[in-house]
Structure formats: C-alpha cells, structure tokens
Design an enzyme around this catalytic site. Structure first.
Site, PDB file in Angstrom:
ATOM      1  N   HIS A   1      55.456 107.407  62.699  1.00  0.00           N
ATOM      2  CA  HIS A   1      54.947 106.667  61.549  1.00  0.00           C
ATOM      3  C   HIS A   1      53.730 105.833  61.940  1.00  0.00           C
ATOM      4  O   HIS A   1      52.729 105.804  61.219  1.00  0.00           O
ATOM      5  CB  HIS A   1      56.032 105.749  60.981  1.00  0.00           C
TER       6      HIS A   1
ATOM      7  N   HIS B   1      61.698 101.025  65.637  1.00  0.00           N
ATOM      8  CA  HIS B   1      61.194 101.331  66.979  1.00  0.00           C
ATOM      9  C   HIS B   1      61.048 100.061  67.827  1.00  0.00           C
ATOM     10  O   HIS B   1      61.136  98.939  67.336  1.00  0.00           O
ATOM     11  CB  HIS B   1      59.847 102.063  66.908  1.00  0.00           C
TER      12      HIS B   1
END
Length: 262
Positions: free
Chosen positions: A155, A214
């Site tokens: 992303h 993340h």
C-alpha cells in the site's frame, strides 16, 4: 455542470501547482514516518479505517493501479492530443502507463518473493508452533496456518507511486484551454474531478496505512520503492529523448529540470 466546473477549478488550483509536485514526495515521506512513530508510541484506537474490509480499502486501494490506469488513459489521450494534435506523440505519452504497469508488477513480485524467502508458517498469529512442513504462503494458509515474513507495505508503495504520477500528469492543465461549450471541455473537467478525488483518496489511505498497518521498516521500504519509481521515471528517464517524455508544457524540459534542482 456548473458545480462540476467549480470543483475542477478548486482541484486544478490545488494539485496543478509546481509546489505540490515539488513537496508532495517529502510530505508523503514525513507523514509516513510520523504516522509510524504514532503507531509505535501511542497507537490510535481501532476504527472503521483500521479494518482491512473498509470500503475504501476493498474497492479502491486493492485495485489502486487499475483506477489510476483507467482514469489517466483518457486524460493523457485527450489533453495531449488537444495540445499537440499528433497521434504518434499521444501514443508515446500513453506508454507511461505501460511503464507504470511494469513498475507495479515488478515491485509487487519483489515484495512477494521477499516475504516468501524470509517467512515461515506458524500455528497462530502469535507465531507459536512453527510448521516446517509448509514451505509457501499459499500452502500455509491453505492448511489454516499463519505465514510470517518481511512483508514490505504494498500500500505504501502503490499509493505513493499513483499519487505522484497523477500529480505529474495533471501538470499539463497549465496549457489546456478549451471552449466551455465543447464536449472536450466536459470530458476533461470530469476527468480532472475524478483524478483529483482519487489523489486525495490515495493520500488519505496512505496516512491510514501509516498509522494502522505494518511496522516502520516495512513502510519505509514500501514508500522508498514508490518514490524511486516516480523519481526514476519523471525525475530522470522522462527527461531524456528516448523515453515516453513529460506532459507537454511550454519549455517543459527546462521547467522540469528547475523543479528537481530546487
């Protein structure tokens, strides 16, 4: 149509400025670091946007390159042909989308391989009970396991690259002048609004990735790949004659070189 034109006017005034192209990469990098530090030091409470099944993530971010490709294709074709009248030049400029597709494909393949070669299969998300009999992520998930490896943020990479590419291509609007009564004006206005909102979605979801998903190193690498993909093309290669080239502008090469020198 009047409301659409007002919206397009605001978006043009916001995204087409050279300052946006100059500082957006730095803003993305800084916000990624700030969001990551916030996630580590003082995590935000869970929200709708922290759920991977939220609408923006499922229907936009997951297919971010598809949205970017499909909207930039007619935008580049219409604006570049309007300014140059040369089909060959338009096709050359449209090849930027093929380059972008190649960058997307290669980078995501690299990320997948890194996660594969650095990962192992476990019985639970807490990384308990390593299951050495499963040697791939697909096999691990198929047997109900949990694969853990170095998962570079796709992303962060893709949203960075897409947002910067859209802003670069919208720079052509400095030169585009159309008759308000012509159908071309309506088409370009609609595309400007769509691309503008898409850019804001990409930036917003990039920020959400920074604060919710993340770890820091995974987002640093993802963002770095996105920045390198953008700078390697628009900042270096597209300045050369043997390339898809930059959006047509008055003295575009000189302006572009000045932009990256500052």
């Amino acid at each position: 149509m009047e409301h659409l034109e007002r919206c397009a006017w605001v978006l043009r005034g916001t995204l087409v400025r050279s300052a946006v192209r100059r500082y957006l990469p730095w803003a993305l990098a800084a916000s990624m670091l700030a969001g990551s530090l916030l996630k580590e030091l003082s995590p935000l409470p869970e929200s709708y946007l922290s759920n991977k099944r939220n609408v923006l993530n499922v229907y936009f971010v997951k297919v971010a390159w598809g949205w970017t490709f499909c909207l930039l294709l007619p935008f580049i074709a219409l604006t570049n042909y309007h300014l140059t009248g040369k089909a060959g030049l338009v096709l050359r400029r449209l090849s930027t989308l093929l380059v972008g597709t190649a960058i997307w494909y290669v980078c995501t393949a690299i990320f997948s391989n890194i996660e594969h070669y650095t990962g192992s299969c476990y019985q639970s998300p807490a990384l308990e009970g390593e299951r050495k009999e499963h040697q791939s992520k697909q096999q691990c998930h198929g047997e109900g396991g949990f694969w853990h490896g170095f998962d570079i943020s796709g992303h962060s990479f893709l949203l960075t690259f897409c947002a910067l590419m859209i802003v670069e291509e919208m720079a052509v609007l400095h030169e585009v002048k159309t008759d308000r009564n012509h159908c071309l004006h309506a088409a370009i206005t609609t595309l400007v609004v769509a691309l503008g909102f898409l850019t804001f979605i990409w930036v917003w979801m990039f920020l959400c990735t920074a604060v919710y998903f993340h770890n820091l190193s995974q987002k640093v690498f993802g963002t770095l790949f996105g920045l390198l993909g953008w700078y390697g093309t628009y900042g270096c290669w597209y300045l050369k004659s043997f390339s898809p080239g930059l959006p047509p502008q008055s003295s575009s090469l000189n302006l572009k070189q000045d932009t990256y020198k500052k």
